[in-house]
Design a protein around this motif. Structure first.
Motif, PDB file in Angstrom:
ATOM      1  N   VAL A 175      -6.127   0.544 -77.074  1.00 44.52           N
ATOM      2  CA  VAL A 175      -5.554  -0.226 -78.168  1.00 44.52           C
ATOM      3  C   VAL A 175      -4.292  -0.908 -77.659  1.00 44.52           C
ATOM      4  CG1 VAL A 175      -4.558  -0.144 -80.481  1.00 44.52           C
ATOM      5  CG2 VAL A 175      -6.428   1.392 -79.887  1.00 44.52           C
ATOM      6  N   VAL A 176      -4.182  -2.205 -77.924  1.00 45.21           N
ATOM      7  CA  VAL A 176      -3.012  -2.969 -77.507  1.00 45.21           C
ATOM      8  C   VAL A 176      -2.439  -3.662 -78.739  1.00 45.21           C
ATOM      9  CG1 VAL A 176      -2.157  -4.849 -76.059  1.00 45.21           C
ATOM     10  CG2 VAL A 176      -3.993  -3.373 -75.224  1.00 45.21           C
ATOM     11  N   ALA A 177      -1.135  -3.509 -78.967  1.00 39.88           N
ATOM     12  CA  ALA A 177      -0.461  -4.174 -80.077  1.00 39.88           C
ATOM     13  C   ALA A 177       0.414  -5.288 -79.514  1.00 39.88           C
ATOM     14  CB  ALA A 177       0.395  -3.177 -80.853  1.00 39.88           C
ATOM     15  N   ALA A 191     -13.711  -1.995 -78.068  1.00 41.99           N
ATOM     16  CA  ALA A 191     -14.827  -1.536 -78.903  1.00 41.99           C
ATOM     17  C   ALA A 191     -15.695  -0.490 -78.215  1.00 41.99           C
ATOM     18  CB  ALA A 191     -15.689  -2.729 -79.316  1.00 41.99           C
ATOM     19  N   LEU A 192     -15.666  -0.415 -76.889  1.00 38.66           N
ATOM     20  CA  LEU A 192     -16.486   0.563 -76.178  1.00 38.66           C
ATOM     21  C   LEU A 192     -15.803   1.915 -76.028  1.00 38.66           C
ATOM     22  CD1 LEU A 192     -18.005  -1.670 -73.358  1.00 38.66           C
ATOM     23  CD2 LEU A 192     -19.085  -0.900 -75.469  1.00 38.66           C
ATOM     24  N   SER A 193     -14.491   1.921 -75.781  1.00 40.33           N
ATOM     25  CA  SER A 193     -13.821   3.189 -75.522  1.00 40.33           C
ATOM     26  C   SER A 193     -12.674   3.485 -76.482  1.00 40.33           C
ATOM     27  CB  SER A 193     -13.278   3.206 -74.091  1.00 40.33           C
ATOM     28  OG  SER A 193     -12.316   2.185 -73.918  1.00 40.33           O
ATOM     29  N   GLY A 194     -12.339   2.537 -77.332  1.00 42.36           N
ATOM     30  CA  GLY A 194     -11.227   2.727 -78.259  1.00 42.36           C
ATOM     31  C   GLY A 194     -11.630   3.486 -79.507  1.00 42.36           C
ATOM     32  N   ILE A 206     -15.439  -1.655 -86.201  1.00 41.64           N
ATOM     33  CA  ILE A 206     -15.895  -1.437 -84.835  1.00 41.64           C
ATOM     34  C   ILE A 206     -17.254  -0.729 -84.871  1.00 41.64           C
ATOM     35  CG2 ILE A 206     -15.363  -0.248 -82.649  1.00 41.64           C
ATOM     36  CD1 ILE A 206     -13.434  -2.512 -83.286  1.00 41.64           C
ATOM     37  N   GLY A 207     -18.120  -1.062 -83.921  1.00 42.26           N
ATOM     38  CA  GLY A 207     -19.390  -0.358 -83.788  1.00 42.26           C
ATOM     39  C   GLY A 207     -20.472  -0.842 -84.737  1.00 42.26           C
TER      40      GLY A 207
END
Length: 56
Positions: free
Chosen positions: A10-12, A27-30, A41-42
Protein backbone atom coordinates in the motif's frame (compact mmCIF):
# COMPACT_ATOMS: atom_id res chain seq x y z
CA UNK A 1 7.63 10.45 -6.60
CA UNK A 2 6.72 6.94 -7.69
CA UNK A 3 6.57 3.49 -6.17
CA UNK A 4 9.02 2.86 -3.33
CA UNK A 5 11.91 0.51 -4.26
CA UNK A 6 11.08 -1.92 -1.43
CA UNK A 7 7.75 -3.03 -2.95
CA UNK A 8 5.12 -1.83 -0.47
CA UNK A 9 1.65 -3.36 -0.74
CA UNK A 10 0.00 0.00 0.00
CA UNK A 11 1.37 3.40 -0.99
CA UNK A 12 -0.15 6.72 0.14
CA UNK A 13 0.53 9.93 -1.78
CA UNK A 14 0.46 13.10 0.30
CA UNK A 15 0.81 16.67 -1.01
CA UNK A 16 1.53 19.35 1.60
CA UNK A 17 -0.94 21.86 0.15
CA UNK A 18 -3.74 19.29 -0.43
CA UNK A 19 -3.28 16.50 2.09
CA UNK A 20 -3.85 12.85 1.20
CA UNK A 21 -4.39 12.72 -2.57
CA UNK A 22 -4.23 9.02 -3.48
CA UNK A 23 -3.84 5.53 -2.05
CA UNK A 24 -2.51 2.76 -4.32
CA UNK A 25 -3.03 -0.87 -3.30
CA UNK A 26 -1.25 -3.88 -4.83
CA UNK A 27 -4.21 -6.02 -5.85
CA UNK A 28 -2.16 -9.24 -5.83
CA UNK A 29 -0.38 -8.98 -2.49
CA UNK A 30 -1.99 -6.04 -0.70
CA UNK A 31 -4.91 -5.98 1.72
CA UNK A 32 -8.57 -6.27 0.79
CA UNK A 33 -10.06 -2.79 0.45
CA UNK A 34 -13.71 -1.75 0.87
CA UNK A 35 -15.50 1.57 0.67
CA UNK A 36 -19.01 1.90 2.11
CA UNK A 37 -19.27 -1.89 2.10
CA UNK A 38 -18.29 -2.22 -1.58
CA UNK A 39 -15.32 -4.55 -2.16
CA UNK A 40 -12.80 -2.68 -4.37
CA UNK A 41 -10.09 -5.36 -4.72
CA UNK A 42 -10.35 -8.91 -6.04
CA UNK A 43 -13.27 -8.55 -8.43
CA UNK A 44 -13.73 -7.85 -12.13
CA UNK A 45 -13.70 -4.14 -13.05
CA UNK A 46 -17.05 -4.61 -14.81
CA UNK A 47 -18.68 -5.53 -11.47
CA UNK A 48 -17.19 -2.47 -9.84
CA UNK A 49 -18.40 -0.23 -12.69
CA UNK A 50 -21.93 -1.60 -12.21
CA UNK A 51 -22.02 -0.41 -8.56
CA UNK A 52 -23.78 2.88 -7.88
CA UNK A 53 -21.28 5.45 -6.59
CA UNK A 54 -22.11 8.54 -4.59
CA UNK A 55 -19.33 11.12 -4.79
CA UNK A 56 -19.08 13.04 -1.55
Amino acid sequence: MGTPPYGADVVAYYVDSMGLTCIADDALSGPQVTSDGIRLIGRPPSELAAEEWNVR
